[in-house]
Design a protein around this motif. Structure first.
Motif, mmCIF file in Angstrom:
data_model
loop_
_atom_site.group_PDB
_atom_site.id
_atom_site.type_symbol
_atom_site.label_atom_id
_atom_site.label_comp_id
_atom_site.label_asym_id
_atom_site.label_seq_id
_atom_site.Cartn_x
_atom_site.Cartn_y
_atom_site.Cartn_z
ATOM 1 N N UNK A 62 25.257 41.770 55.325
ATOM 2 C CA UNK A 62 26.133 40.892 56.106
ATOM 3 C C UNK A 62 27.578 40.954 55.604
ATOM 4 N N UNK A 63 27.772 41.072 54.298
ATOM 5 C CA UNK A 63 29.127 41.247 53.760
ATOM 6 C C UNK A 63 29.739 42.526 54.326
ATOM 7 N N UNK A 64 28.959 43.593 54.364
ATOM 8 C CA UNK A 64 29.432 44.874 54.895
ATOM 9 C C UNK A 64 29.815 44.738 56.373
ATOM 10 N N UNK A 65 28.956 44.125 57.159
ATOM 11 C CA UNK A 65 29.237 43.954 58.593
ATOM 12 C C UNK A 65 30.498 43.128 58.830
ATOM 13 N N UNK A 68 33.740 45.046 57.723
ATOM 14 C CA UNK A 68 34.133 46.074 58.690
ATOM 15 C C UNK A 68 34.729 45.445 59.952
ATOM 16 N N UNK A 69 34.122 44.377 60.435
ATOM 17 C CA UNK A 69 34.637 43.703 61.630
ATOM 18 C C UNK A 69 36.013 43.105 61.368
ATOM 19 N N UNK A 97 41.068 39.434 54.629
ATOM 20 C CA UNK A 97 41.872 40.570 55.072
ATOM 21 C C UNK A 97 43.265 40.442 54.480
ATOM 22 N N UNK A 98 43.685 41.476 53.757
ATOM 23 C CA UNK A 98 45.009 41.485 53.137
ATOM 24 C C UNK A 98 45.830 42.635 53.713
ATOM 25 N N UNK A 99 47.108 42.385 53.873
ATOM 26 C CA UNK A 99 48.017 43.399 54.373
ATOM 27 C C UNK A 99 49.303 43.353 53.573
ATOM 28 N N UNK A 100 49.922 44.504 53.397
ATOM 29 C CA UNK A 100 51.190 44.544 52.678
ATOM 30 C C UNK A 100 52.175 43.609 53.368
ATOM 31 N N UNK A 101 52.825 42.772 52.566
ATOM 32 C CA UNK A 101 53.784 41.819 53.100
ATOM 33 C C UNK A 101 53.200 40.460 53.447
ATOM 34 N N UNK A 125 41.579 32.866 69.552
ATOM 35 C CA UNK A 125 41.669 34.297 69.839
ATOM 36 C C UNK A 125 41.031 35.115 68.711
ATOM 37 N N UNK A 126 41.322 34.750 67.465
ATOM 38 C CA UNK A 126 40.736 35.461 66.321
ATOM 39 C C UNK A 126 39.217 35.308 66.312
ATOM 40 N N UNK A 127 38.731 34.121 66.554
ATOM 41 C CA UNK A 127 37.288 33.889 66.572
ATOM 42 C C UNK A 127 36.638 34.726 67.662
ATOM 43 N N UNK A 128 37.233 34.769 68.839
ATOM 44 C CA UNK A 128 36.663 35.556 69.944
ATOM 45 C C UNK A 128 36.604 37.035 69.577
ATOM 46 N N UNK A 129 37.672 37.553 68.979
ATOM 47 C CA UNK A 129 37.695 38.964 68.575
ATOM 48 C C UNK A 129 36.657 39.254 67.506
ATOM 49 N N UNK A 130 36.518 38.347 66.549
ATOM 50 C CA UNK A 130 35.535 38.533 65.484
ATOM 51 C C UNK A 130 34.115 38.492 66.036
ATOM 52 N N UNK A 131 33.840 37.552 66.904
ATOM 53 C CA UNK A 131 32.499 37.467 67.501
ATOM 54 C C UNK A 131 32.169 38.736 68.277
ATOM 55 N N UNK A 132 33.156 39.248 69.004
ATOM 56 C CA UNK A 132 32.939 40.478 69.764
ATOM 57 C C UNK A 132 32.661 41.641 68.807
ATOM 58 N N UNK A 133 33.468 41.767 67.759
ATOM 59 C CA UNK A 133 33.284 42.857 66.791
ATOM 60 C C UNK A 133 31.953 42.750 66.065
ATOM 61 N N UNK A 134 31.485 41.545 65.840
ATOM 62 C CA UNK A 134 30.226 41.345 65.118
ATOM 63 C C UNK A 134 29.002 41.453 66.022
#
Length: 136
Positions: A62-65, A68-69, A97-101, A125-134
């Motif tokens: 589950x950590x891997x999934x 990746x999502x 999730x980390x990004x430069x800056x 919006x973030x939740x919807x995208x995450x649910x779709x990716x998962x």
């Protein structure tokens, strides 16, 4: 699983976005970083080694999934994963999730500044995208 109770601090600091096979997958309410928290739905567990061997494998899966999502949805430079539990003893795994800056890059997220709440639309919006990716 029937004796499982979510720690009140995890409940107040995050929102459940879905339940996987083992974990409640939760979004941190701090909008500075896309930050998910996986909480194995097992009573009285504080350490990964306290899980059964099968649950340990499921947690890793589950950590891997989720990692990746999260990377796919955010385009993050790096995914940070940690299970500290010094304050909240209930076993939970942070996937950030980390990004430069971003706030405090490349330093740690813990103890840096003050949490910033999501705007409703951005969170939804973030939740919807995450649910779709998962769900793939």
């Amino acid at each position: 699983m029937s004796n499982f109770v979510l720690d009140r601090r995890l409940e107040s600091d995050s929102t459940s976005i879905m339940v996987a096979g083992l974990c409640d997958v939760r979004l941190s309410k701090d909008a500075r970083w896309p930050w998910l928290i996986l909480v194995p739905r097992r009573a009285d567990v504080t350490e990964i080694f306290e899980l059964t061997p099968l649950d340990q494998v499921l947690l890793t899966f589950e950590i891997d999934l989720v990692s990746a999502a999260l990377k796919k949805v955010t385009g993050a430079t790096k995914i940070n994963i940690g299970a500290l539990g010094n304050i909240v003893r209930q076993l939970h795994v942070h996937v950030i999730a980390r990004s430069e800056g971003d706030a405090n890059w490349p330093g740690p997220v813990w103890g840096f500044g003050r949490a910033e709440p999501y705007r409703d639309a951005a969170r939804n919006e973030l939740i919807a995208k995450l649910r779709e990716a998962l769900s793939l």
